[in-house]
Design a protein around this motif. Sequence first.
Motif, PDB file in Angstrom:
ATOM      1  N   PHE A   1       0.815  -1.204   0.000  1.00 22.28           N
ATOM      2  CA  PHE A   1       0.000   0.000   0.000  1.00 22.28           C
ATOM      3  C   PHE A   1       0.851   1.257   0.000  1.00 22.28           C
ATOM      4  N   GLY A   2       0.298   2.312  -0.578  1.00 18.17           N
ATOM      5  CA  GLY A   2       0.832   3.642  -0.368  1.00 18.17           C
ATOM      6  C   GLY A   2       0.341   4.183   0.972  1.00 18.17           C
ATOM      7  N   LYS A   3       0.806   5.373   1.333  1.00 17.93           N
ATOM      8  CA  LYS A   3       0.437   5.946   2.629  1.00 17.93           C
ATOM      9  C   LYS A   3      -0.976   6.494   2.648  1.00 17.93           C
ATOM     10  N   GLY A   4      -1.556   6.650   1.492  1.00 17.47           N
ATOM     11  CA  GLY A   4      -2.919   7.123   1.434  1.00 17.47           C
ATOM     12  C   GLY A   4      -3.010   8.623   1.250  1.00 17.47           C
ATOM     13  N   THR A   5      -4.098   9.037   0.611  1.00 17.49           N
ATOM     14  CA  THR A   5      -4.409  10.455   0.442  1.00 17.49           C
ATOM     15  C   THR A   5      -5.809  10.697   0.974  1.00 17.49           C
ATOM     16  N   LYS A   6      -5.915  11.674   1.834  1.00 19.34           N
ATOM     17  CA  LYS A   6      -7.250  12.027   2.346  1.00 19.34           C
ATOM     18  C   LYS A   6      -7.865  13.051   1.409  1.00 19.34           C
TER      19      LYS A   6
END
Lengths: 113, 116
Positions: free
Chosen positions: A103-108
Amino acid sequence: AQRVTQPEKLLSVFKGAPVELKCNYSYSGSPELFWYVQYSRQRLQLLLRHISRESIKGFTADLNKGETSFHLKKPFAQEEDSAMYYCALNPAFYGGSQGNLIFGKGTKLSVKP
Amino acid sequence: EPEVTQTPSHQVTQMGQEVILRCVPISNHLYFYWYRQILGQKVEFLVSFYNNEISEKSEIFDDQFSVERPDGSNFTLKIRSTKLEDSAMYFCASHGMVADSYNEQFFGPGTRLTVL
């Protein structure tokens, strides 16, 4: 090394504006790429995967092998799109086995009225 | 629609204690996974399990961790002696048979583990 990079921690747009959530990957082979979404207080769920070339909830993502990118796009954001978005890579897919997801770190994404 | 379930939703424990996190995968699924997410960081793969044995594990999954499928429905993650850095959200996931295309991994709601 296998890696997924999402450069933006937070992306804030107004309703009706276009959205692009960036994802770049590092992998020497042919990966399977996904976007997962997590709405507030809900579980991670699959949004779309590159192999199916679908448009889900108005979102699309195109795999660009030259740029090693899999950006998620939507032409007109809606308030209900506000969520965490995770780009993920399955490096083992084409090896014929089911591998783990990276996974990537995510974008909110925050869509304002 | 069937879902992956996890219990408890939140576990608080003292450093050095053993914890068992429980998951009930979707009933006809055969591949099971544990991931974790430390607050503010990415979701990280821990271990995958198929046919009653570990098929793959990450470097995070050291000797303090173990997994088990004690019966036909539960899939557990045990941490033998918890450390402060084990504090994280732990996600279970499952999917079905390998076909000619990827099978979606279905995630549980997660267990938040807090080690004091």
